[in-house]
Design an enzyme around this catalytic site. Structure first.
Site, PDB file in Angstrom:
ATOM      1  N   ASP A   8       1.591  19.099  11.733  1.00 50.83           N
ATOM      2  CA  ASP A   8       2.429  18.916  12.927  1.00 50.83           C
ATOM      3  C   ASP A   8       1.898  17.890  13.936  1.00 50.83           C
ATOM      4  O   ASP A   8       1.804  18.185  15.137  1.00 50.83           O
ATOM      5  CB  ASP A   8       2.632  20.258  13.635  1.00 50.83           C
ATOM      6  CG  ASP A   8       3.361  21.272  12.758  1.00 50.83           C
ATOM      7  OD1 ASP A   8       3.713  20.939  11.624  1.00 50.83           O
ATOM      8  OD2 ASP A   8       3.570  22.400  13.225  1.00 50.83           O
ATOM      9  N   LYS A 105       9.337  22.295   8.250  1.00 53.27           N
ATOM     10  CA  LYS A 105       9.319  23.746   8.422  1.00 53.27           C
ATOM     11  C   LYS A 105       9.999  24.128   9.730  1.00 53.27           C
ATOM     12  O   LYS A 105      10.244  23.274  10.573  1.00 53.27           O
ATOM     13  CB  LYS A 105       7.880  24.269   8.395  1.00 53.27           C
ATOM     14  CG  LYS A 105       6.992  23.745   9.520  1.00 53.27           C
ATOM     15  CD  LYS A 105       5.553  24.131   9.296  1.00 53.27           C
ATOM     16  CE  LYS A 105       4.642  23.721  10.431  1.00 53.27           C
ATOM     17  NZ  LYS A 105       4.883  24.379  11.712  1.00 53.27           N
ATOM     18  N   CYS A 150      -0.168  26.901  14.212  1.00 56.05           N
ATOM     19  CA  CYS A 150       0.239  26.345  12.919  1.00 56.05           C
ATOM     20  C   CYS A 150      -0.932  26.019  12.003  1.00 56.05           C
ATOM     21  O   CYS A 150      -0.838  26.189  10.788  1.00 56.05           O
ATOM     22  CB  CYS A 150       1.137  25.129  13.143  1.00 56.05           C
ATOM     23  SG  CYS A 150       2.658  25.595  14.015  1.00 56.05           S
TER      24      CYS A 150
END
Length: 199
Positions: A8, A105, A150
């Protein structure tokens, strides 16, 4: 084979983004250097629909509040990483030339997805685990944002799937909604057998 997983690294998690991770921009140059050591690199990308139920505005609440969503605790977040917006794009300074696969995601508006492998309920796979196994990967090294969400959940799922797993502590940063969340994440990962490496 060892794969590097970049979690991310998106505009909305940078200091000027809607969900800034403190000092998140400082990991980019470190990660660019790390990439030179790997033959297989995968990146994950938060890719939310605009009506995602993890967004605080959807519930008329404030970011950081926790609600029950389908029987599970859900931290509410500012609107971030909405599909096809500038905030969802990978950071411009990130070297993307060596990235072999991009895994999106958080696509389902009903379920958050911290991990790069599964949604938070473990009902649906992103395909990352299967992809790594097809490439004969036995070990993963994880870096990116954010350490306490994450990165941590991606690492825990990687271990659960049987990959030897390490996290580069220098090349990640925590959101730290509570000031010790990053430290707690490292202790939790160590307890699960995950190695913590310096960047």
């Amino acid at each position: 084979m060892i794969a590097l997983i970049l979690v991310d690294l998106q505009n909305d998690f940078m200091p000027t983004g809607t969900l800034p991770v403190p000092d998140g921009d400082q990991v980019i140059s470190l990660i660019n250097d790390l990439q030179k050591k790997y033959d297989l690199i995968v990146a994950t990308q938060d890719w939310h629909p605009e009506n995602h139920k993890s967004f605080a505005v959807f519930h008329n609440k404030q970011p950081g509040e926790i609600i029950q969503l389908d029987g599970m605790d859900q931290v509410l977040w500012p609107v971030h990483c909405v599909q096809n917006t500038k905030g969802a794009e990978l950071v411009a300074d990130l070297n993307i030339e060596k990235i072999d696969k991009l895994i999106q995601k958080g696509i389902d508006p009903e379920i958050d997805s911290y991990s790069g492998f599964f949604d938070n309920y473990h009902k649906r796979s992103t395909g990352l685990g299967d992809y790594l196994k097809q490439k004969n990967v036995t070990e993963v090294h994880i870096t990116g944002l954010a350490l306490d969400y994450c990165v941590k959940f991606s690492a825990l799922d990687a271990m659960e799937l049987g990959f030897k797993t390490s996290v580069f502590s220098d090349a990640t940063r925590a959101v730290n909604i509570n000031k010790d969340d990053g430290l707690k994440a490292i202790l939790e990962m160590k307890a699960a057998g995950i190695s913590i490496l310096p960047g």
